[in-house]
Design a protein around this motif. Structure first.
Motif, PDB file in Angstrom:
ATOM      1  N   GLN A   1       1.924  -7.626  16.883  1.00 17.15           N
ATOM      2  CA  GLN A   1       2.805  -7.342  18.009  1.00 17.15           C
ATOM      3  C   GLN A   1       3.995  -6.477  17.639  1.00 17.15           C
ATOM      4  O   GLN A   1       4.712  -6.011  18.515  1.00 17.15           O
ATOM      5  N   THR A   2       4.212  -6.273  16.356  1.00 19.83           N
ATOM      6  CA  THR A   2       5.371  -5.515  15.921  1.00 19.83           C
ATOM      7  C   THR A   2       4.959  -4.391  14.989  1.00 19.83           C
ATOM      8  O   THR A   2       3.865  -4.407  14.405  1.00 19.83           O
TER       9      THR A   2
ATOM     10  N   LEU B   1       0.844  -1.197   0.000  1.00 19.69           N
ATOM     11  CA  LEU B   1       0.000   0.000   0.000  1.00 19.69           C
ATOM     12  C   LEU B   1       0.877   1.245   0.000  1.00 19.69           C
ATOM     13  O   LEU B   1       1.649   1.449   0.937  1.00 19.69           O
ATOM     14  N   PRO B   2       0.807   2.099  -1.004  1.00 19.28           N
ATOM     15  CA  PRO B   2       1.630   3.311  -1.007  1.00 19.28           C
ATOM     16  C   PRO B   2       1.319   4.211   0.176  1.00 19.28           C
ATOM     17  O   PRO B   2       0.161   4.421   0.523  1.00 19.28           O
ATOM     18  N   ALA B   3       2.368   4.734   0.805  1.00 18.13           N
ATOM     19  CA  ALA B   3       2.196   5.643   1.935  1.00 18.13           C
ATOM     20  C   ALA B   3       2.489   7.079   1.564  1.00 18.13           C
ATOM     21  O   ALA B   3       2.375   7.965   2.380  1.00 18.13           O
ATOM     22  N   GLY B   4       2.877   7.328   0.313  1.00 17.74           N
ATOM     23  CA  GLY B   4       3.193   8.675  -0.109  1.00 17.74           C
ATOM     24  C   GLY B   4       4.664   8.987   0.088  1.00 17.74           C
ATOM     25  O   GLY B   4       5.377   8.344   0.859  1.00 17.74           O
ATOM     26  N   LYS B   5       5.174   9.987  -0.636  1.00 13.78           N
ATOM     27  CA  LYS B   5       6.558  10.447  -0.516  1.00 13.78           C
ATOM     28  C   LYS B   5       7.548   9.313  -0.727  1.00 13.78           C
ATOM     29  O   LYS B   5       8.579   9.225  -0.055  1.00 13.78           O
ATOM     30  N   GLY B   6       7.225   8.401  -1.627  1.00 10.00           N
ATOM     31  CA  GLY B   6       8.174   7.356  -1.971  1.00 10.00           C
ATOM     32  C   GLY B   6       8.259   6.216  -0.994  1.00 10.00           C
ATOM     33  O   GLY B   6       9.086   5.326  -1.143  1.00 10.00           O
ATOM     34  N   ASN B   7       7.431   6.209   0.045  1.00  9.47           N
ATOM     35  CA  ASN B   7       7.471   5.143   1.039  1.00  9.47           C
ATOM     36  C   ASN B   7       6.366   4.131   0.801  1.00  9.47           C
ATOM     37  O   ASN B   7       5.348   4.434   0.193  1.00  9.47           O
ATOM     38  N   VAL B   8       6.571   2.939   1.321  1.00  2.69           N
ATOM     39  CA  VAL B   8       5.568   1.889   1.195  1.00  2.69           C
ATOM     40  C   VAL B   8       5.334   1.260   2.562  1.00  2.69           C
ATOM     41  O   VAL B   8       6.279   0.972   3.290  1.00  2.69           O
ATOM     42  N   ILE B   9       4.079   1.115   2.951  1.00  7.68           N
ATOM     43  CA  ILE B   9       3.740   0.358   4.149  1.00  7.68           C
ATOM     44  C   ILE B   9       3.458  -1.078   3.701  1.00  7.68           C
ATOM     45  O   ILE B   9       2.577  -1.305   2.876  1.00  7.68           O
ATOM     46  N   PRO B  10       4.175  -2.068   4.183  1.00  6.17           N
ATOM     47  CA  PRO B  10       3.938  -3.447   3.756  1.00  6.17           C
ATOM     48  C   PRO B  10       2.679  -4.016   4.390  1.00  6.17           C
ATOM     49  O   PRO B  10       1.947  -3.315   5.086  1.00  6.17           O
ATOM     50  N   ASN B  11       2.446  -5.279   4.169  1.00  8.44           N
ATOM     51  CA  ASN B  11       1.272  -5.933   4.730  1.00  8.44           C
ATOM     52  C   ASN B  11       1.370  -6.009   6.247  1.00  8.44           C
ATOM     53  O   ASN B  11       2.448  -5.904   6.840  1.00  8.44           O
ATOM     54  N   CYS B  12       0.235  -6.219   6.887  1.00  6.24           N
ATOM     55  CA  CYS B  12       0.190  -6.316   8.347  1.00  6.24           C
ATOM     56  C   CYS B  12       1.072  -7.471   8.822  1.00  6.24           C
ATOM     57  O   CYS B  12       0.959  -8.588   8.295  1.00  6.24           O
ATOM     58  N   PRO B  13       1.922  -7.261   9.825  1.00  7.88           N
ATOM     59  CA  PRO B  13       2.800  -8.335  10.287  1.00  7.88           C
ATOM     60  C   PRO B  13       2.075  -9.438  11.048  1.00  7.88           C
ATOM     61  O   PRO B  13       2.674 -10.480  11.322  1.00  7.88           O
ATOM     62  N   HIS B  14       0.800  -9.245  11.362  1.00 12.40           N
ATOM     63  CA  HIS B  14       0.067 -10.280  12.094  1.00 12.40           C
ATOM     64  C   HIS B  14      -0.114 -11.531  11.242  1.00 12.40           C
ATOM     65  O   HIS B  14       0.317 -12.620  11.608  1.00 12.40           O
TER      66      HIS B  14
ATOM     67  N   ARG C   1       1.233   6.575  10.375  1.00  7.94           N
ATOM     68  CA  ARG C   1       1.736   6.746   9.017  1.00  7.94           C
ATOM     69  C   ARG C   1       3.205   6.367   8.895  1.00  7.94           C
ATOM     70  O   ARG C   1       3.710   6.168   7.787  1.00  7.94           O
ATOM     71  N   GLU C   2       3.895   6.242  10.017  1.00 10.59           N
ATOM     72  CA  GLU C   2       5.282   5.776  10.005  1.00 10.59           C
ATOM     73  C   GLU C   2       5.388   4.274  10.194  1.00 10.59           C
ATOM     74  O   GLU C   2       6.483   3.728  10.231  1.00 10.59           O
ATOM     75  N   GLY C   3       4.254   3.606  10.349  1.00  7.85           N
ATOM     76  CA  GLY C   3       4.262   2.160  10.515  1.00  7.85           C
ATOM     77  C   GLY C   3       4.351   1.686  11.938  1.00  7.85           C
ATOM     78  O   GLY C   3       4.496   0.482  12.188  1.00  7.85           O
ATOM     79  N   ARG C   4       4.248   2.600  12.916  1.00  6.93           N
ATOM     80  CA  ARG C   4       4.314   2.205  14.330  1.00  6.93           C
ATOM     81  C   ARG C   4       2.980   1.618  14.778  1.00  6.93           C
ATOM     82  O   ARG C   4       1.926   2.157  14.461  1.00  6.93           O
ATOM     83  N   LEU C   5       3.044   0.549  15.540  1.00  6.41           N
ATOM     84  CA  LEU C   5       1.850  -0.177  15.975  1.00  6.41           C
ATOM     85  C   LEU C   5       0.995   0.675  16.903  1.00  6.41           C
ATOM     86  O   LEU C   5       1.487   1.238  17.879  1.00  6.41           O
ATOM     87  N   LEU C   6      -0.312   0.741  16.619  1.00  8.79           N
ATOM     88  CA  LEU C   6      -1.278   1.435  17.464  1.00  8.79           C
ATOM     89  C   LEU C   6      -2.201   0.465  18.190  1.00  8.79           C
ATOM     90  O   LEU C   6      -2.521   0.653  19.352  1.00  8.79           O
TER      91      LEU C   6
END
Length: 455
Positions: free
Chosen positions: A447-448, A399-412, A437-442
């Motif tokens: 778990q990661t 999933l594109p996150a904008g500004k050239g970054n990509v958020i990968p699939n959910c680690p679960h 938006r930085e990929g930090r778990l909410l």
């Protein structure tokens, strides 16, 4: 966004786990369910160590509307038809007793938490028949319920089912007091559970019995809770200058709203959706804060928004919580999850059932909440729907996150994440994990964090 509850109170910090230890019971999660379980186990003479990944009450407990009620939408007519009178009585008795137990604890311990007895009402603007059936079902189970054709809401209704002697309170004021009677270690995230060993980055705890009270169990096998639940987001705006009703209200229509007085504010809730399934907002329907604001302006012209926040709820296949032994394969593991929108009452029910099971006491009410209860036709239909979302999520990739970054699939479990503009978060449509938006778990069950990649 912070809720109105966190505005008024800060709970005392606890230290992380100091290293390896042993305890009769480990409770994972220091929300209301986990801390109440630890409290009642202590009253039964059983030491329980509570491990919390973040802060006490930092999860769903501080995002509630804090209704303490046995009125859980249109539930009693359905339980009677699906599970029979015996289990329906157990559900009603357990939740009615939970209201009384809150009041007993608050009075006994002198907890100043704005506890108020008040009626709880279901309403509809389109049809009365489901409300009539629900009132009759509740009455037959011993609940003080009635059907009425008028209420104090500022619009006309087709009917109202009213439960007497329900309650509301300030959940964090109550939790802060109860936490003083529990052994809690904060900033101690559980990384792994194997048999009787709970592993964290701060050390391990060996325990005879383990309670998962962490909202959505992060252990996939056994139990398979990832296949038996999904998560929903719902939204709340706290309004100044709006008429405040004596009772609490919940609409059963598709666009129904929740109303609850909180001091000088009105808590208006609604606009919910399955986590990861984001729809257009607006006055004509939809979800999220803007939909609520539109409705608020229609109903209460001139009102002002003082706070806003959202909650995430675990929804089970048959609409009833899972409280009891984690699985047939793990008789010394226990779980409390799938509370739906009714976490306050169900947290108390969970604590009393789990304490009875762990201490070997008789608990007839446990049957209707058991994770091993029989699989209903409705649950089978919901399983098919839930499975379709999972297959769809797993079939996607990045999933594109904008500004050239990509958020990968959910680690679960690898499902593709979806962007939620209301919350500015990436949400998993399969099981409800959320990331900023930085990929930090909410929110779990992941778990990661998600690790972004440059493209």
């Amino acid at each position: 966004m912070e809720s109105v509850w966190t505005e008024e109170i800060k709970i005392r910090k606890r230290e992380p786990l100091p290293g390896d230890m042993e305890a009769p019971v480990v409770v994972i999660g220091a929300g209301l369910a986990g801390l109440l379980t630890a409290y009642y186990l202590k009253q039964a003479g059983i030491r329980a160590v509570v491990l919390e990944a973040d802060r006490i009450g930092g999860g769903q407990t501080n995002r509630t509307t804090a209704k303490i009620t046995s009125q859980h939408n249109l539930v009693y007519d359905r339980i009677l038809r699906t599970f029979g009178r015996g289990m329906a009585e157990h559900y009603a008795n357990a939740n009615e007793a939970a209201i009384g137990e809150y009041e007993r604890l608050i009075l006994e311990k002198g907890i100043d938490c704005d506890f108020v007895r008040c009626p709880a009402c279901l309403y509809s603007r389109t049809g009365a028949e489901p409300l009539i059936r629900e009132a009759e079902a509740a009455q037959s189970l011993g609940i003080k319920a009635s059907f009425e054709t008028d209420c104090e809401l500022p619009f006309s209704v087709a009917g109202v089912t009213r439960f007497e002697d329900q309650a509301r309170f300030h959940p964090l004021k109550f939790l802060a007091k109860m936490a003083e009677e529990a052994e809690v270690y904060e900033q101690t995230k559980v990384l792994k559970v194997e048999d009787k060993r709970v592993e964290t980055a701060e050390g391990s705890v060996e325990a005879e019995q383990i309670v998962f009270a962490s909202h959505f169990p992060f252990i996939n096998v056994p139990g398979y809770y990832f296949a038996r639940m999904y998560q929903e987001r719902s939204y709340v705006v706290a309004l100044e200058g709006a008429e405040r009703p004596e009772g609490m209200y919940l609409g059963i229509d598709r666009d129904g709203l929740s109303f609850r007085t909180c001091g000088d504010l009105l808590l208006l809730g609604g606009g919910g959706h399955r986590t990861g399934e984001n729809r257009r907002n607006g006055a004509g329907g939809g979800c999220g804060y803007e939909a609520l604001r539109c409705r608020a302006r229609e109903i209460y012209p001139g009102c002002r928004e003082a706070f806003r926040w959202s909650a995430q709820d675990c929804m089970t296949l048959d609409g009833l919580p899972y409280i009891g032994r984690f699985s047939r394969r793990k008789q010394d593991w226990y779980v409390a999850t799938g509370f739906g929108k009714w976490g306050m009452t169900t947290a108390m029910v969970s604590a009393r059932i789990l304490t009875a099971l762990i201490s070997g006491q008789d608990c007839p009410e446990a049957d209707v909440f058991s994770p091993q209860r029989h699989f209903t036709t409705q649950a089978a239909k919901e399983l098919a729907v839930h499975g379709a979302y999972t297959v769809k999520g797993l079939a996607k990739h990045f999933l594109p996150a904008g500004k050239g970054n990509v958020i990968p699939n959910c680690p679960h479990m690898g499902c593709r994440l979806e962007w939620n503009p209301e919350e500015e978060s990436y949400d998993c449509p399969c099981h409800g994990s959320r990331f900023d938006r930085e990929g930090r778990l909410l929110d779990g069950p992941a778990q990661t964090d998600c690790r972004k990649r440059e493209v």
